[in-house]
Write a protein that holds these residues in place. Structure first.
Motif, mmCIF file in Angstrom:
data_model
loop_
_atom_site.group_PDB
_atom_site.id
_atom_site.type_symbol
_atom_site.label_atom_id
_atom_site.label_comp_id
_atom_site.label_asym_id
_atom_site.label_seq_id
_atom_site.Cartn_x
_atom_site.Cartn_y
_atom_site.Cartn_z
ATOM 1 N N LEU A 149 0.856 -1.191 0.000
ATOM 2 C CA LEU A 149 0.000 0.000 0.000
ATOM 3 C C LEU A 149 0.887 1.235 0.000
ATOM 4 O O LEU A 149 1.749 1.387 0.873
ATOM 5 N N PHE A 150 0.694 2.122 -0.956
ATOM 6 C CA PHE A 150 1.470 3.353 -1.078
ATOM 7 C C PHE A 150 0.556 4.541 -0.834
ATOM 8 O O PHE A 150 -0.490 4.657 -1.474
ATOM 9 N N ASP A 151 0.938 5.432 0.081
ATOM 10 C CA ASP A 151 0.167 6.652 0.353
ATOM 11 C C ASP A 151 0.561 7.711 -0.665
ATOM 12 O O ASP A 151 1.683 8.222 -0.633
ATOM 13 N N LEU A 152 -0.361 8.050 -1.560
ATOM 14 C CA LEU A 152 -0.111 9.031 -2.611
ATOM 15 C C LEU A 152 -1.264 10.026 -2.676
ATOM 16 O O LEU A 152 -1.998 10.083 -3.664
ATOM 17 N N PRO A 153 -1.464 10.822 -1.618
ATOM 18 C CA PRO A 153 -2.613 11.736 -1.586
ATOM 19 C C PRO A 153 -2.540 12.786 -2.687
ATOM 20 O O PRO A 153 -1.475 13.315 -2.981
ATOM 21 N N GLY A 154 -3.684 13.019 -3.293
ATOM 22 C CA GLY A 154 -3.780 14.051 -4.322
ATOM 23 C C GLY A 154 -3.304 13.611 -5.697
ATOM 24 O O GLY A 154 -3.400 14.377 -6.652
ATOM 25 N N MET A 155 -2.805 12.409 -5.824
ATOM 26 C CA MET A 155 -2.323 11.938 -7.123
ATOM 27 C C MET A 155 -3.410 11.144 -7.840
ATOM 28 O O MET A 155 -4.254 10.521 -7.205
ATOM 29 N N LYS A 156 -3.356 11.177 -9.161
ATOM 30 C CA LYS A 156 -4.302 10.436 -9.985
ATOM 31 C C LYS A 156 -3.593 9.216 -10.567
ATOM 32 O O LYS A 156 -2.363 9.214 -10.707
ATOM 33 N N PRO A 157 -4.333 8.171 -10.949
ATOM 34 C CA PRO A 157 -3.697 6.984 -11.526
ATOM 35 C C PRO A 157 -2.814 7.294 -12.738
ATOM 36 O O PRO A 157 -1.798 6.644 -12.952
ATOM 37 N N GLY A 158 -3.163 8.318 -13.511
ATOM 38 C CA GLY A 158 -2.358 8.695 -14.679
ATOM 39 C C GLY A 158 -0.997 9.282 -14.327
ATOM 40 O O GLY A 158 -0.108 9.336 -15.176
ATOM 41 N N ILE A 197 0.952 8.003 -12.036
ATOM 42 C CA ILE A 197 1.738 6.944 -11.400
ATOM 43 C C ILE A 197 2.049 5.862 -12.431
ATOM 44 O O ILE A 197 1.209 5.516 -13.264
ATOM 45 N N LYS A 198 3.252 5.330 -12.343
ATOM 46 C CA LYS A 198 3.690 4.273 -13.258
ATOM 47 C C LYS A 198 4.102 3.059 -12.429
ATOM 48 O O LYS A 198 4.864 3.192 -11.475
ATOM 49 N N VAL A 199 3.570 1.882 -12.777
ATOM 50 C CA VAL A 199 3.926 0.628 -12.097
ATOM 51 C C VAL A 199 4.558 -0.283 -13.149
ATOM 52 O O VAL A 199 3.917 -0.597 -14.156
ATOM 53 N N ASP A 200 5.817 -0.670 -12.917
ATOM 54 C CA ASP A 200 6.561 -1.510 -13.855
ATOM 55 C C ASP A 200 7.086 -2.747 -13.161
ATOM 56 O O ASP A 200 7.432 -2.690 -11.977
ATOM 57 N N VAL A 201 7.190 -3.840 -13.907
ATOM 58 C CA VAL A 201 7.875 -5.042 -13.434
ATOM 59 C C VAL A 201 8.964 -5.345 -14.453
ATOM 60 O O VAL A 201 8.679 -5.507 -15.645
ATOM 61 N N GLN A 202 10.199 -5.368 -13.960
ATOM 62 C CA GLN A 202 11.326 -5.666 -14.831
ATOM 63 C C GLN A 202 12.395 -6.396 -14.026
ATOM 64 O O GLN A 202 12.735 -5.968 -12.911
ATOM 65 N N GLN A 203 12.904 -7.480 -14.565
ATOM 66 C CA GLN A 203 13.939 -8.292 -13.927
ATOM 67 C C GLN A 203 13.555 -8.668 -12.490
ATOM 68 O O GLN A 203 14.339 -8.521 -11.562
ATOM 69 N N ASN A 204 12.316 -9.084 -12.343
ATOM 70 C CA ASN A 204 11.776 -9.544 -11.054
ATOM 71 C C ASN A 204 11.735 -8.443 -9.986
ATOM 72 O O ASN A 204 11.798 -8.717 -8.792
ATOM 73 N N ARG A 205 11.658 -7.204 -10.414
ATOM 74 C CA ARG A 205 11.538 -6.066 -9.508
ATOM 75 C C ARG A 205 10.311 -5.241 -9.872
ATOM 76 O O ARG A 205 10.076 -4.947 -11.034
ATOM 77 N N LEU A 206 9.562 -4.886 -8.850
ATOM 78 C CA LEU A 206 8.381 -4.044 -9.014
ATOM 79 C C LEU A 206 8.779 -2.613 -8.679
ATOM 80 O O LEU A 206 9.299 -2.351 -7.588
ATOM 81 N N THR A 207 8.565 -1.702 -9.611
ATOM 82 C CA THR A 207 8.903 -0.300 -9.391
ATOM 83 C C THR A 207 7.643 0.546 -9.520
ATOM 84 O O THR A 207 6.938 0.466 -10.524
ATOM 85 N N VAL A 208 7.376 1.344 -8.493
ATOM 86 C CA VAL A 208 6.275 2.301 -8.506
ATOM 87 C C VAL A 208 6.924 3.681 -8.537
ATOM 88 O O VAL A 208 7.720 4.027 -7.656
ATOM 89 N N SER A 209 6.611 4.463 -9.560
ATOM 90 C CA SER A 209 7.228 5.788 -9.695
ATOM 91 C C SER A 209 6.175 6.785 -10.166
ATOM 92 O O SER A 209 5.099 6.411 -10.629
ATOM 93 N N GLY A 210 6.520 8.041 -10.048
ATOM 94 C CA GLY A 210 5.598 9.074 -10.486
ATOM 95 C C GLY A 210 6.142 10.462 -10.242
ATOM 96 O O GLY A 210 7.255 10.639 -9.728
ATOM 97 N N GLU A 211 5.339 11.419 -10.631
ATOM 98 C CA GLU A 211 5.704 12.821 -10.470
ATOM 99 C C GLU A 211 4.460 13.580 -10.046
ATOM 100 O O GLU A 211 3.378 13.353 -10.584
ATOM 101 N N MET A 212 4.628 14.432 -9.066
ATOM 102 C CA MET A 212 3.485 15.214 -8.609
ATOM 103 C C MET A 212 3.811 16.693 -8.647
ATOM 104 O O MET A 212 4.979 17.089 -8.587
ATOM 105 N N GLY A 213 2.794 17.469 -8.757
ATOM 106 C CA GLY A 213 2.960 18.918 -8.728
ATOM 107 C C GLY A 213 1.665 19.585 -8.320
ATOM 108 O O GLY A 213 0.600 19.235 -8.816
ATOM 109 N N THR A 214 1.769 20.500 -7.390
ATOM 110 C CA THR A 214 0.592 21.259 -6.979
ATOM 111 C C THR A 214 0.951 22.734 -6.962
ATOM 112 O O THR A 214 2.092 23.111 -6.700
ATOM 113 N N GLU A 215 -0.029 23.537 -7.232
ATOM 114 C CA GLU A 215 0.161 24.971 -7.246
ATOM 115 C C GLU A 215 -1.068 25.623 -6.635
ATOM 116 O O GLU A 215 -2.192 25.218 -6.922
#
Length: 152
Positions: A62-71, A73-91
């Motif tokens: 479970l990842f706490d990502l308040p204010g972020m939309k599914p678009g 966030i990026k979820v990748d699986v590569q070489q048996n590793r799960l990577t959750v990454s993203g970029e946020m910005g608020t103004e």
């Protein structure tokens, strides 16, 4: 009257110091760039909980990502590793009498987990609800489950 509201959380500060110490040790280029520019690297580390369900043989992250939309966030699986990454910005901006207040927050994040041996990328499922990303994957692949061998 104070124009700045500051909330101090000693645990977050300790985590930041710990992360900075390791990033300086293992990624000197990022740390030296931050020192040269006089600021910290623009990253943040979302809180994560790992939950093991022995009955269903699944692990849930479970990842706490308040204010972020599914678009965002990026979820990748590569070489048996799960990577959750993203970029946020608020103004935000507001005008009051003789002054204007403008606040901007931007940051990137990336968290990587080692998946169990034999896990298949198609078995990983992700769902976003109320600012919480739920990623579920099997704890042990079917071919990796222990099997009892009878001694003859």
């Amino acid at each position: 009257m104070s124009l700045v509201h500051f909330h101090y959380d000693p645990f977050t500060e300790f985590e930041r110091l710990f992360d900075d110490a390791f990033s300086a040790r293992f990624r000197p280029s990022d740390a030296s760039r931050a020192i040269e520019s006089g600021s910290r690297v623009g990253t943040f580390r979302p809180k994560m909980d790992l939950i093991e369900n022995k009955d269903s043989n699944e692990v849930t992250a479970l990842f706490d990502l308040p204010g972020m939309k599914p678009g965002d966030i990026k979820v990748d699986v590569q070489q048996n590793r799960l990577t959750v990454s993203g970029e946020m910005g608020t103004e935000s901006e507001r005008q009051e009498r003789d002054y204007a207040v403008r606040e901007r927050t931007y940051g990137k994040f990336s968290r990587t987990l080692q998946l169990p041996m034999g896990a298949k990328p198609e078995e990983v499922q992700a769902k976003m609800e109320n600012g919480v990303l739920k990623v579920t994957f099997p704890k042990v692949g079917k071919d990796q489950e222990p099997r009892k061998i009878d001694i003859k």
